[in-house]
Design a protein around this motif. Structure first.
Motif, PDB file in Angstrom:
ATOM      1  N   ALA A   1      27.596  39.279  34.120  1.00 56.64           N
ATOM      2  CA  ALA A   1      26.898  39.532  33.383  1.00 56.64           C
ATOM      3  C   ALA A   1      26.770  37.622  32.962  1.00 56.64           C
ATOM      4  CB  ALA A   1      28.223  40.742  32.434  1.00 56.64           C
ATOM      5  N   LEU A   2      27.499  36.887  33.360  1.00 59.01           N
ATOM      6  CA  LEU A   2      27.522  36.224  32.606  1.00 59.01           C
ATOM      7  C   LEU A   2      26.856  35.245  33.395  1.00 59.01           C
ATOM      8  CD1 LEU A   2      31.834  35.124  32.443  1.00 59.01           C
ATOM      9  CD2 LEU A   2      29.880  34.585  30.520  1.00 59.01           C
ATOM     10  N   LEU A   3      26.991  35.087  34.939  1.00 61.75           N
ATOM     11  CA  LEU A   3      25.667  34.710  35.452  1.00 61.75           C
ATOM     12  C   LEU A   3      24.207  35.459  35.692  1.00 61.75           C
ATOM     13  CD1 LEU A   3      27.239  34.492  39.176  1.00 61.75           C
ATOM     14  CD2 LEU A   3      27.293  32.675  37.359  1.00 61.75           C
ATOM     15  N   GLY A   4      23.882  36.346  35.205  1.00 61.60           N
ATOM     16  CA  GLY A   4      22.903  36.881  33.982  1.00 61.60           C
ATOM     17  C   GLY A   4      22.625  36.558  32.704  1.00 61.60           C
ATOM     18  N   TRP A   5      22.935  35.720  32.157  1.00 65.25           N
ATOM     19  CA  TRP A   5      23.600  34.770  31.119  1.00 65.25           C
ATOM     20  C   TRP A   5      22.781  36.231  29.764  1.00 65.25           C
ATOM     21  CZ3 TRP A   5      16.841  34.544  32.877  1.00 65.25           C
ATOM     22  CH2 TRP A   5      17.189  34.175  33.743  1.00 65.25           C
ATOM     23  N   LEU A   6      24.218  36.815  30.625  1.00 64.21           N
ATOM     24  CA  LEU A   6      24.672  37.437  29.262  1.00 64.21           C
ATOM     25  C   LEU A   6      23.071  38.810  28.781  1.00 64.21           C
ATOM     26  CD1 LEU A   6      27.428  35.930  27.081  1.00 64.21           C
ATOM     27  CD2 LEU A   6      27.769  37.463  29.349  1.00 64.21           C
ATOM     28  N   HIS A   7      22.452  38.672  29.502  1.00 66.03           N
ATOM     29  CA  HIS A   7      20.870  39.881  29.273  1.00 66.03           C
ATOM     30  C   HIS A   7      20.827  40.410  30.039  1.00 66.03           C
ATOM     31  CE1 HIS A   7      17.057  39.558  28.023  1.00 66.03           C
ATOM     32  NE2 HIS A   7      16.924  39.003  26.849  1.00 66.03           N
TER      33      HIS A   7
ATOM     34  N   ALA B   1      17.842  52.654  32.269  1.00 65.04           N
ATOM     35  CA  ALA B   1      17.215  52.648  31.176  1.00 65.04           C
ATOM     36  C   ALA B   1      18.559  52.415  30.028  1.00 65.04           C
ATOM     37  CB  ALA B   1      17.474  54.422  31.283  1.00 65.04           C
ATOM     38  N   MET B   2      19.378  52.806  30.584  1.00 62.35           N
ATOM     39  CA  MET B   2      20.588  51.766  29.291  1.00 62.35           C
ATOM     40  C   MET B   2      20.282  49.710  29.141  1.00 62.35           C
ATOM     41  SD  MET B   2      22.447  54.378  28.837  1.00 62.35           S
ATOM     42  CE  MET B   2      23.377  53.650  27.561  1.00 62.35           C
ATOM     43  N   ALA B   3      20.101  49.602  30.144  1.00 60.59           N
ATOM     44  CA  ALA B   3      19.934  47.688  30.341  1.00 60.59           C
ATOM     45  C   ALA B   3      18.252  48.165  29.419  1.00 60.59           C
ATOM     46  CB  ALA B   3      18.875  47.136  31.368  1.00 60.59           C
ATOM     47  N   VAL B   4      17.520  48.809  29.493  1.00 68.10           N
ATOM     48  CA  VAL B   4      16.378  48.916  28.175  1.00 68.10           C
ATOM     49  C   VAL B   4      16.607  48.795  26.562  1.00 68.10           C
ATOM     50  CG1 VAL B   4      14.749  50.210  27.217  1.00 68.10           C
ATOM     51  CG2 VAL B   4      14.704  49.811  29.669  1.00 68.10           C
ATOM     52  N   ILE B   5      18.049  50.133  26.687  1.00 65.56           N
ATOM     53  CA  ILE B   5      18.465  50.874  25.431  1.00 65.56           C
ATOM     54  C   ILE B   5      19.969  49.504  24.534  1.00 65.56           C
ATOM     55  CG2 ILE B   5      20.294  51.898  25.068  1.00 65.56           C
ATOM     56  CD1 ILE B   5      19.314  54.512  26.674  1.00 65.56           C
ATOM     57  N   VAL B   6      20.195  48.197  25.532  1.00 67.75           N
ATOM     58  CA  VAL B   6      21.038  47.758  24.953  1.00 67.75           C
ATOM     59  C   VAL B   6      20.102  46.260  24.408  1.00 67.75           C
ATOM     60  CG1 VAL B   6      22.466  45.831  26.278  1.00 67.75           C
ATOM     61  CG2 VAL B   6      23.218  48.226  26.738  1.00 67.75           C
TER      62      VAL B   6
ATOM     63  N   THR C   1      24.371  49.748  41.071  1.00 66.76           N
ATOM     64  CA  THR C   1      24.168  49.886  39.611  1.00 66.76           C
ATOM     65  C   THR C   1      26.245  49.826  39.028  1.00 66.76           C
ATOM     66  OG1 THR C   1      22.574  51.957  41.074  1.00 66.76           O
ATOM     67  CG2 THR C   1      23.964  52.926  39.365  1.00 66.76           C
ATOM     68  N   PRO C   2      26.943  50.452  39.056  1.00 67.49           N
ATOM     69  CA  PRO C   2      28.155  50.019  38.600  1.00 67.49           C
ATOM     70  C   PRO C   2      28.296  48.999  37.972  1.00 67.49           C
ATOM     71  CG  PRO C   2      28.595  50.752  40.716  1.00 67.49           C
ATOM     72  CD  PRO C   2      27.424  51.327  40.607  1.00 67.49           C
ATOM     73  N   LEU C   3      27.750  47.986  38.771  1.00 64.13           N
ATOM     74  CA  LEU C   3      27.693  46.830  38.384  1.00 64.13           C
ATOM     75  C   LEU C   3      26.937  46.246  37.222  1.00 64.13           C
ATOM     76  CD1 LEU C   3      27.489  44.473  41.708  1.00 64.13           C
ATOM     77  CD2 LEU C   3      29.956  44.462  40.212  1.00 64.13           C
ATOM     78  N   LEU C   4      25.479  46.905  37.273  1.00 63.34           N
ATOM     79  CA  LEU C   4      25.028  46.648  35.865  1.00 63.34           C
ATOM     80  C   LEU C   4      25.183  47.676  34.481  1.00 63.34           C
ATOM     81  CD1 LEU C   4      22.186  46.005  34.593  1.00 63.34           C
ATOM     82  CD2 LEU C   4      21.333  47.668  35.492  1.00 63.34           C
TER      83      LEU C   4
ATOM     84  N   ALA D   1      21.058  39.560  38.814  1.00 62.27           N
ATOM     85  CA  ALA D   1      22.317  39.681  39.279  1.00 62.27           C
ATOM     86  C   ALA D   1      22.714  40.784  39.990  1.00 62.27           C
ATOM     87  CB  ALA D   1      23.320  38.757  37.881  1.00 62.27           C
ATOM     88  N   SER D   2      23.363  41.587  39.150  1.00 62.56           N
ATOM     89  CA  SER D   2      23.917  43.094  39.474  1.00 62.56           C
ATOM     90  C   SER D   2      23.483  43.158  41.029  1.00 62.56           C
ATOM     91  CB  SER D   2      24.323  43.471  38.839  1.00 62.56           C
ATOM     92  OG  SER D   2      22.581  44.266  38.178  1.00 62.56           O
ATOM     93  N   ILE D   3      22.052  43.140  41.304  1.00 63.15           N
ATOM     94  CA  ILE D   3      21.132  43.683  42.603  1.00 63.15           C
ATOM     95  C   ILE D   3      21.602  42.064  43.601  1.00 63.15           C
ATOM     96  CG2 ILE D   3      18.685  44.386  44.360  1.00 63.15           C
ATOM     97  CD1 ILE D   3      18.082  44.722  41.555  1.00 63.15           C
ATOM     98  N   PHE D   4      22.343  41.256  42.816  1.00 64.15           N
ATOM     99  CA  PHE D   4      22.800  40.338  43.872  1.00 64.15           C
ATOM    100  C   PHE D   4      23.599  40.232  44.150  1.00 64.15           C
ATOM    101  CE2 PHE D   4      24.837  36.150  43.806  1.00 64.15           C
ATOM    102  CZ  PHE D   4      23.934  35.596  45.295  1.00 64.15           C
ATOM    103  N   PHE D   5      24.364  40.709  43.327  1.00 63.33           N
ATOM    104  CA  PHE D   5      26.429  40.834  43.602  1.00 63.33           C
ATOM    105  C   PHE D   5      26.422  42.172  44.843  1.00 63.33           C
ATOM    106  CE2 PHE D   5      26.965  38.038  40.565  1.00 63.33           C
ATOM    107  CZ  PHE D   5      27.907  37.438  41.118  1.00 63.33           C
TER     108      PHE D   5
END
Lengths: 376, 308
Positions: free
Chosen positions: A291-297, A210-215, A67-70, A304-308
């Motif tokens: 973020a970088l490994l998640g293609w900044l997307h 939700a923030m991911a969608v908003i971003v 969660t915080p990583l995301l 990526a954040s679940i993985f970490f």
């Protein structure tokens, strides 16, 4: 058309598979370390996997750490999209956590549904302010944002330690004479809802999603996002077409700070229920890597954040199971990230080959937007 | 009073030396276009290697050499990943920090709580150390200080006044033009990254075998990050690296002086960082600042040989 679709599927497959191969390579080198330390690699990695996804509790813990990583990673993505290298996630998270604690303690009488949004908003404003400082310094005074965010990380850390040693210190700790560097416990109506007690999974996960969608909407469906991305892709052309580059970069850094600040608040309200030293535990840095490994997307960032998150949780279990020093975990994590980022060139290479095989036209430009690729 | 000032300046130099060493290395690397955010990790590996070798052999000079080699070696990882594989320099640097901190913690585990019997002792330069005031400050330091002065001069002179320096700078500013001139861009980048690693390793050994004489996990305590900041502060000029390192060292020492006045140590610990920001702010306000703040043109970009 069918062929084109096929190629796209293949591309996505490559973008997922090649980094996975990178992870494996990192784990294999890590296994060598384990052998040197007289631990059985299979047992160790078995424990890692079991810890991260093997149990109900493990899975929820993975999501709690993701969660915080995301949230941090989303902010980092916005900044990097505007070609600002924001190293300040850690400091912005601290400021967010600090203001969340302060607000939640100050307004603890308010009902849950009013208190939580207020605290989250407050932490976003505070974190945003901490991101705005490097933003304005870069825009107006040409201060490099890498430098200012590093400095602001240290300043935030010291500020938190100062407040925890003084004004914010738990009165109970002072009474008992323990003088622990932690704040008082928040009242229950300031806690984020626990989704599956007794696990620690809390509603912060949905806030982050939700923030991911908003971003995503912000970056790809609004003018603000378009400008931020244009500034990052080609500052000269953006400036020429009337986009104010410094202002948009400052805005991106501010938004990044707001999201990291929210991550800090979520960690306080959802997990710890108080402010304490080491609360951010490196999420600010790991978030950059995620973020970088998640293609900044946002879409890449969620896995990526679940993985970490899973790696962090599994690492704890592994450490307990095979009794290796905790430093090993850091080394293995570093190796994995290294291999995954290094694998980017293979992804690009394979995609380019596939495309040139499928498209008769030669010399077609290939967008170089793969995992950890050219984001500067 | 004079004694107090002398002691302050001595401690300033002691605190500034590892920062100077690290910054000189990072300046060299970044001048060739490679940003290495792994300084903290390389420094940590240098610190533990220097400590182990000194502990086992009883010779801090061997520790220094070993740490330098270790730093250069581990920086090769960053070199390979960013130069040959053209991966993102930020990710690679961050992961090098994770890896370096992890490895050093692992290797140093058996050595925690076992202080060195010999450490790099201060050397009095014959003749010069007898000069009042100045002699005590400048000519009664440990070898790392003299080494950093010498290396600083070499890096400054080398980058500014030699052919090798022109080559390094052209690789960072315009690699395609450099390659057209017959320069092996990739090789130059590798060399510069390794110089950066070697200096960071040296800085680490400075911390573990001269500054203190024991190893604790995380003993670099953020100095690697300060080095990265000082590199930018120095505007990629070795001469300004001296200025930055000693200003930072001085403020670092100042916090211990101000502590007895009853100011919270946490607030004082902010001083070096706040000052750096303010100095840069002031610099940005001045007219000359706007022109000269630019980084090497291709810093952070991957170089594709023969690419567009």
């Amino acid at each position: 058309m069918a062929e084109k679709k096929n190629t796209e599927g293949w591309e996505i497959g490559m973008r997922v598979l090649v980094p996975v191969a990178g992870v494996m390579a990192g784990l294999i080198i890590g296994a060598l370390f384990l052998v040197i330390l007289h631990a059985r690699p299979f047992e160790a990695y078995g424990a890692l996997l079991r810890g991260a996804v093997g149990t109900r509790f493990g899975i929820t813990q993975t999501l709690v750490k993701a969660t915080p990583l995301l949230l941090v990673g989303l902010g980092i993505s916005i900044a990097f999209r505007a070609s600002c290298i924001n190293i300040g996630g850690e400091g912005q998270m601290i400021i967010g956590a600090l203001s969340a604690t302060w607000l939640a303690l100050g307004m603890e009488g308010l009902p849950h549904v009013i208190l939580i949004p207020l605290v989250l908003l407050g932490s976003m404003v505070a974190g945003g302010f901490w991101g705005f400082i490097p933003g304005i310094l870069k825009a107006k005074f040409h201060v490099n944002e890498i430098l200012s965010t590093i400095m602001l990380n240290s300043i935030a850390l010291q500020l938190m330690n100062f407040l925890l040693q003084g004004p914010l210190m738990d009165p109970k700790g002072i009474e008992a004479g323990t003088y622990l560097a932690q704040s008082a416990r928040l009242s229950k109506n300031a806690w984020l809802v626990r989704l599956m007690p007794p696990t620690l999974l809390h509603s912060g996960l949905f806030i982050a999603l939700a923030m991911a969608v908003i971003v995503y909407v912000l970056l790809w469906r609004t003018t603000i996002g378009y400008r931020i991305r244009a500034v990052g892709l080609n500052p000269a052309a953006s400036s020429y077409s009337g986009i104010n580059v410094p202002v948009n970069q400052a805005m991106a850094l501010t938004l990044a700070g707001a999201l990291a600040g929210m991550a800090g608040a979520v960690e306080v309200l959802g997990v710890q229920h108080r402010l304490l030293e080491g609360l951010t535990s490196g999420y600010g840095f790991t978030g950059i890597v995620a973020a970088l490994l998640g293609w900044l997307h946002p879409l890449g960032l969620i896995p990526a954040s679940i993985f970490f998150g899973g790696l962090l949780v599994g690492a704890d279990t592994m450490q307990r199971a095979v009794q290796v020093p905790s430093a090993l975990i850091g080394a293995i994590l570093g190796l994995i990230v290294l291999f995954v980022s290094a694998s980017g060139i293979w992804t690009q290479h394979l995609i380019r080959r596939m495309r040139s095989r499928n498209q008769e036209t030669t010399g077609q430009a290939v967008p170089s937007e793969s995992s950890g690729g050219d984001n500067e | 009073m004079l004694e107090v000032i002398t002691s302050l300046l001595v401690r300033t130099i002691v605190a500034g030396t590892p920062l100077l060493l690290g910054t000189l290395g990072e300046v060299t690397s970044e001048r060739a276009g490679i940003m290495n955010l792994g300084v903290e990790g390389m420094m940590s590996v240098g610190a533990v290697t220097g400590f182990m070798v000194t502990f086992i052999t009883g010779n801090p000079w061997l520790g220094l050499i070993a740490a330098t080699c270790a730093g250069a070696l581990i920086s090769l990882i960053h070199g390979f990943v960013t130069i040959s594989l053209r991966a993102n320099q930020v990710v690679s640097g961050l992961s090098l920090t994770m890896l370096g901190l992890g490895l050093s913690g692992l290797w140093g585990k058996p050595f925690i709580g076992r202080p060195l019997e010999v450490r790099m002792a201060p050397i009095a330069i014959p003749g010069l150390s007898d000069i009042p005031f100045v002699g005590d400050i400048l000519f009664h330091q440990d070898a790392y200080f003299y080494l950093s002065l010498l290396l600083g001069l070499i890096v400054w002179f080398g980058l500014k006044h030699t052919r090798a320096g022109v080559i390094v700078r052209s690789v960072g500013e315009n690699p395609k033009a450099a390659e057209a001139q017959g320069i092996n861009v990739v090789r130059i980048k590798y060399i510069c990254v390794m110089i950066g690693g070697a200096f960071a390793g040296m800085a680490g050994a400075n911390l573990s075998t001269a500054y203190s004489k024991s190893w604790i996990e995380g003993m670099t305590s953020g100095r690697g990050w300060i080095v990265i900041a000082l590199t930018i502060f120095a505007r990629w000029e070795p001469s300004r690296a001296f200025l930055g390192a000693y200003i930072f060292g001085g403020i670092f020492v100042l916090q211990f002086v101000l502590q007895p006045l009853g100011i919270s140590p946490n607030l004082l610990a902010m001083l070096p960082y706040l000052t750096t920001l303010l100095v840069l702010l002031g610099h940005g306000l001045s007219k000359s600042g706007k022109r000269s703040m630019s980084a090497p043109a291709t810093l952070g970009e991957a170089y594709i040989r023969g690419g567009r």
